[in-house]
Design an enzyme around this catalytic site. Structure first.
Site, PDB file in Angstrom:
ATOM      1  N   ARG A  47       0.773  -1.361  -0.283  1.00 20.61           N
ATOM      2  CA  ARG A  47      -0.083  -0.068   0.041  1.00 20.61           C
ATOM      3  C   ARG A  47       0.661   1.491   0.085  1.00 20.61           C
ATOM      4  O   ARG A  47       0.539   2.276   0.564  1.00 20.61           O
ATOM      5  CB  ARG A  47      -0.960  -0.246   1.135  1.00 20.61           C
ATOM      6  N   ARG A  51      -4.073   6.195   0.717  1.00 23.91           N
ATOM      7  CA  ARG A  51      -4.354   7.310   1.360  1.00 23.91           C
ATOM      8  C   ARG A  51      -3.510   8.166   2.381  1.00 23.91           C
ATOM      9  O   ARG A  51      -4.052   9.283   2.924  1.00 23.91           O
ATOM     10  CB  ARG A  51      -5.727   7.132   2.158  1.00 23.91           C
ATOM     11  N   ARG A  60      -7.525  11.628  -5.889  1.00 21.57           N
ATOM     12  CA  ARG A  60      -8.422  10.756  -5.503  1.00 21.57           C
ATOM     13  C   ARG A  60     -10.034  11.657  -5.163  1.00 21.57           C
ATOM     14  O   ARG A  60     -11.044  11.282  -5.627  1.00 21.57           O
ATOM     15  CB  ARG A  60      -8.304  10.105  -4.081  1.00 21.57           C
ATOM     16  N   ASP A  96      -6.496  -3.346  -7.767  1.00 18.65           N
ATOM     17  CA  ASP A  96      -7.102  -3.963  -6.504  1.00 18.65           C
ATOM     18  C   ASP A  96      -7.271  -5.172  -6.584  1.00 18.65           C
ATOM     19  O   ASP A  96      -7.569  -6.033  -7.634  1.00 18.65           O
ATOM     20  CB  ASP A  96      -8.454  -3.185  -5.990  1.00 18.65           C
ATOM     21  N   TYR A 174     -13.858 -13.360   0.093  1.00 17.92           N
ATOM     22  CA  TYR A 174     -14.624 -12.164  -0.287  1.00 17.92           C
ATOM     23  C   TYR A 174     -15.942 -12.516  -1.010  1.00 17.92           C
ATOM     24  O   TYR A 174     -16.897 -11.924  -0.814  1.00 17.92           O
ATOM     25  CB  TYR A 174     -13.650 -11.243  -0.856  1.00 17.92           C
TER      26      TYR A 174
HETATM   27  O1  CP3 Z   1       0.079  -1.819  -2.437  1.00 24.98           O
HETATM   28  C1  CP3 Z   1      -0.262  -1.148  -3.330  1.00 24.98           C
HETATM   29  O2  CP3 Z   1       0.149   0.128  -3.188  1.00 24.98           O
HETATM   30  C2  CP3 Z   1      -0.623  -1.259  -4.685  1.00 24.98           C
HETATM   31  C3  CP3 Z   1      -2.400  -1.278  -4.776  1.00 24.98           C
HETATM   32  C4  CP3 Z   1      -3.171  -2.258  -4.058  1.00 24.98           C
HETATM   33  C5  CP3 Z   1      -4.347  -1.710  -3.339  1.00 24.98           C
HETATM   34  N1  CP3 Z   1      -5.208  -2.945  -2.893  1.00 24.98           N
HETATM   35  C6  CP3 Z   1      -4.996  -0.525  -3.645  1.00 24.98           C
HETATM   36  C7  CP3 Z   1      -5.995   0.109  -2.446  1.00 24.98           C
HETATM   37  C8  CP3 Z   1      -2.964  -3.440  -3.705  1.00 24.98           C
HETATM   38  C9  CP3 Z   1      -1.828  -4.478  -3.900  1.00 24.98           C
HETATM   39  C10 CP3 Z   1      -4.127  -3.952  -2.965  1.00 24.98           C
HETATM   40  C11 CP3 Z   1      -4.394  -5.257  -2.557  1.00 24.98           C
HETATM   41  C12 CP3 Z   1      -5.587  -5.507  -1.827  1.00 24.98           C
HETATM   42  N2  CP3 Z   1      -6.960  -4.998  -1.725  1.00 24.98           N
HETATM   43  C13 CP3 Z   1      -5.638  -6.469  -0.576  1.00 24.98           C
HETATM   44  C14 CP3 Z   1      -4.633  -7.192  -0.327  1.00 24.98           C
HETATM   45  C15 CP3 Z   1      -3.528  -6.810   0.703  1.00 24.98           C
HETATM   46  C16 CP3 Z   1      -4.100  -6.559   1.849  1.00 24.98           C
HETATM   47  O3  CP3 Z   1      -4.362  -5.458   2.425  1.00 24.98           O
HETATM   48  O4  CP3 Z   1      -4.058  -7.783   2.662  1.00 24.98           O
HETATM   49  C17 CP3 Z   1      -6.991  -6.586  -0.184  1.00 24.98           C
HETATM   50  C18 CP3 Z   1      -7.398  -7.478   0.907  1.00 24.98           C
HETATM   51  C19 CP3 Z   1      -7.706  -5.785  -0.897  1.00 24.98           C
HETATM   52  C20 CP3 Z   1      -9.177  -5.287  -0.725  1.00 24.98           C
HETATM   53  C21 CP3 Z   1      -9.354  -3.888  -0.213  1.00 24.98           C
HETATM   54  N3  CP3 Z   1      -9.234  -2.785  -1.187  1.00 24.98           N
HETATM   55  C22 CP3 Z   1      -9.692  -3.634   0.972  1.00 24.98           C
HETATM   56  C23 CP3 Z   1      -9.907  -4.161   2.241  1.00 24.98           C
HETATM   57  C24 CP3 Z   1      -9.574  -2.234   0.991  1.00 24.98           C
HETATM   58  C25 CP3 Z   1      -9.733  -1.082   1.999  1.00 24.98           C
HETATM   59  C26 CP3 Z   1     -11.134  -0.347   2.028  1.00 24.98           C
HETATM   60  C27 CP3 Z   1     -11.250   0.753   3.047  1.00 24.98           C
HETATM   61  O5  CP3 Z   1     -11.978   1.622   2.631  1.00 24.98           O
HETATM   62  O6  CP3 Z   1     -10.185   1.075   3.849  1.00 24.98           O
HETATM   63  C28 CP3 Z   1      -9.417  -1.812  -0.528  1.00 24.98           C
HETATM   64  C29 CP3 Z   1      -9.194  -0.374  -0.807  1.00 24.98           C
HETATM   65  C30 CP3 Z   1      -7.828  -0.090  -1.316  1.00 24.98           C
HETATM   66  N4  CP3 Z   1      -7.196  -0.790  -2.136  1.00 24.98           N
HETATM   67  C31 CP3 Z   1      -7.357   1.261  -1.453  1.00 24.98           C
HETATM   68  C32 CP3 Z   1      -6.109   1.204  -1.977  1.00 24.98           C
HETATM   69  C33 CP3 Z   1      -5.206   2.490  -2.160  1.00 24.98           C
HETATM   70  C34 CP3 Z   1      -7.999   2.510  -0.547  1.00 24.98           C
HETATM   71  C35 CP3 Z   1      -8.852   3.190  -1.525  1.00 24.98           C
HETATM   72  C36 CP3 Z   1      -9.261   4.468  -1.218  1.00 24.98           C
HETATM   73  O7  CP3 Z   1     -10.243   4.916  -0.589  1.00 24.98           O
HETATM   74  O8  CP3 Z   1      -8.804   5.415  -2.023  1.00 24.98           O
END
Ligand code: CP3
Length: 366
Positions: A47, A51, A60, A96, A174
């Site tokens: 990540r 954010r 964003r 994602d 999921y």
């Molecule tokens: O790591 C990176 O910078 C690359 C991009 C990336 C994202 N998600 C961007 C993201 C990667 C590799 C992921 C993987 C991902 N997504 C996982 C596996 C990694 C982990 O955390 O275990 C999982 C479980 C997801 C599913 C997911 N996507 C969740 C649970 C969430 C959080 C929701 C929340 O509201 O907090 C996301 C959203 C997400 N994915 C964001 C980002 C930058 C935040 C989105 C935003 O609101 O701007």
């Protein structure tokens, strides 16, 4: 198809086994994946584009997270900007793990204040019939590959780009829950009560993920990370029955010459089972002692390891952050094959300056 493990292939060919250019091949990140000595452990953070970064929040503004993922120009900008701002030794493409489920016919949304939602969930055999063709779903993710191509062009030439997907278990979890969960009751229920449907779901996901990852590689990714974030909820016996065969098929289908990193959280009890998947590097979270886990798996001659600083430490004063980092650096010592990372993703409350200080410290630039 049958994949040769990355290190085996490197030994067999005696040199650049990937066809990537020499600058990328000689990067600290690729060296660590080959188990070669590096002047410092390569570092990137899960990540790292997110954010916690004001510039991410500015891009964003007025868009949904999915809008950003679907737009290759924005995904490229965010990936390259974050890597350059923090000086990481690798970039990971902005996307994602759940996107492919959307293209399989589940409606994916990220609502404000709660995590992802997938509708309707997969709970029984009939639900499976609603899912679309996995190869088509992978093809429908072509905007991610466009972003990989553009990002590869825009990154510094010595910075490898990591492509990624979710693991079939975590994606199925999921899909079964219809979103995130603490205890994953529907996932367990499908596995235990209708194992045939569970395996059918896995067999639906695996060819899609294989095609998706190979497309990212073709578009310019130098390494792959497979996120099995929640697999640590399973016992070793359940992992071996319900997950391992499908992980083996997935990794076996990835083209030769590209290293595969396999990551999950709370997997201390599963690491040797996960190693059997054929991955080249295991990611460990911060509930596991990195060095003893690595030694138990055969140490740095056998596989590379990635991890595992507690992401919460990035909220601490610099002295505490760097003291914990030094402790981890000292525990690993000069063992080759280590990629420094957090045990899980960067918290959104993190101050970007702490991330920059951490990375400089590891790279001995402070
Ligand atoms: O790591 C990176 O910078 C690359 C991009 C990336 C994202 N998600 C961007 C993201 C990667 C590799 C992921 C993987 C991902 N997504 C996982 C596996 C990694 C982990 O955390 O275990 C999982 C479980 C997801 C599913 C997911 N996507 C969740 C649970 C969430 C959080 C929701 C929340 O509201 O907090 C996301 C959203 C997400 N994915 C964001 C980002 C930058 C935040 C989105 C935003 O609101 O701007």
């Amino acid at each position: 198809m049958s994949r040769t493990p990355f290190r085996t292939l490197c030994k067999q060919t005696g040199g650049n086994a990937t066809g990537i250019n020499d600058t990328l091949w000689e990067s600290v990140f690729m060296k660590a994946l080959r188990g070669e000595k590096t002047p410092y452990p390569p570092v990137w953070l899960m990540r790292q584009a997110g954010r916690y970064m004001a510039e991410y929040r500015a891009v964003r503004e007025g868009k949904t997270f999915l809008d950003m993922c679907h737009n290759a120009d924005i995904a490229t900008e965010v990936t390259v900007y974050a890597r350059n701002r923090i000086g990481a030794d690798a970039a990971i493409i902005f996307a994602d793990i759940l996107l492919i489920l959307d293209h399989l016919g589940m409606d994916l949304t990220f609502g404000a204040g709660h995590g992802p939602k997938l509708n309707p969930p997969i709970r029984c055999a009939a639900d499976l019939d609603r899912l679309g063709d996995p190869i088509q779903a992978a093809a429908d993710c072509s905007y991610v590959c466009d972003a990989v191509r553009m990002t590869r062009e825009q990154l510094p030439e010595d910075i490898p780009l990591i492509g990624f997907s979710g693991a079939p278990f975590t994606l199925a979890a999921y899909a079964c829950e219809g979103g995130g969960s603490r205890q994953f009751p529907h996932t367990h229920s499908l596995m235990y009560n209708d194992p045939a449907s569970w395996h059918k779901l896995q067999e639906k996901l695996v060819p899609g993920l294989t095609a998706y990852l190979n497309s990212q590689i073709k578009a310019g990714a130098q390494a792959i990370q497979i996120f099995d974030s929640w697999v640590g909820i399973l016992s070793s016996a359940d992992y071996r029955e319900f997950v391992l065969p499908h992980m083996k098929t997935l990794i076996d289908g990835i083209v030769d010459g590209i290293p595969v990193i396999y990551f999950g959280t709370n997997t201390g009890h599963l690491l040797s089972d996960m190693q059997e998947s054929g991955c080249d590097c295991l990611g460990v979270d911060n509930n596991t002692d990195l060095v003893s886990a690595w030694e138990n798996l055969g140490g740095s001659d056998t596989l590379s390891i990635q991890g595992n600083l507690d992401p919460a430490l990035l909220l601490a004063p610099k002295e505490r952050l760097l003291a914990a980092t030094d402790k981890l650096l000292a525990s690993v010592g000069d063992r080759p094959g280590w990629i420094f990372n957090l045990g899980h993703g960067v918290f959104k409350e993190t101050n970007v300056n702490n991330v920059i200080d951490l990375i400089k410290h590891i790279q001995k630039r402070d």
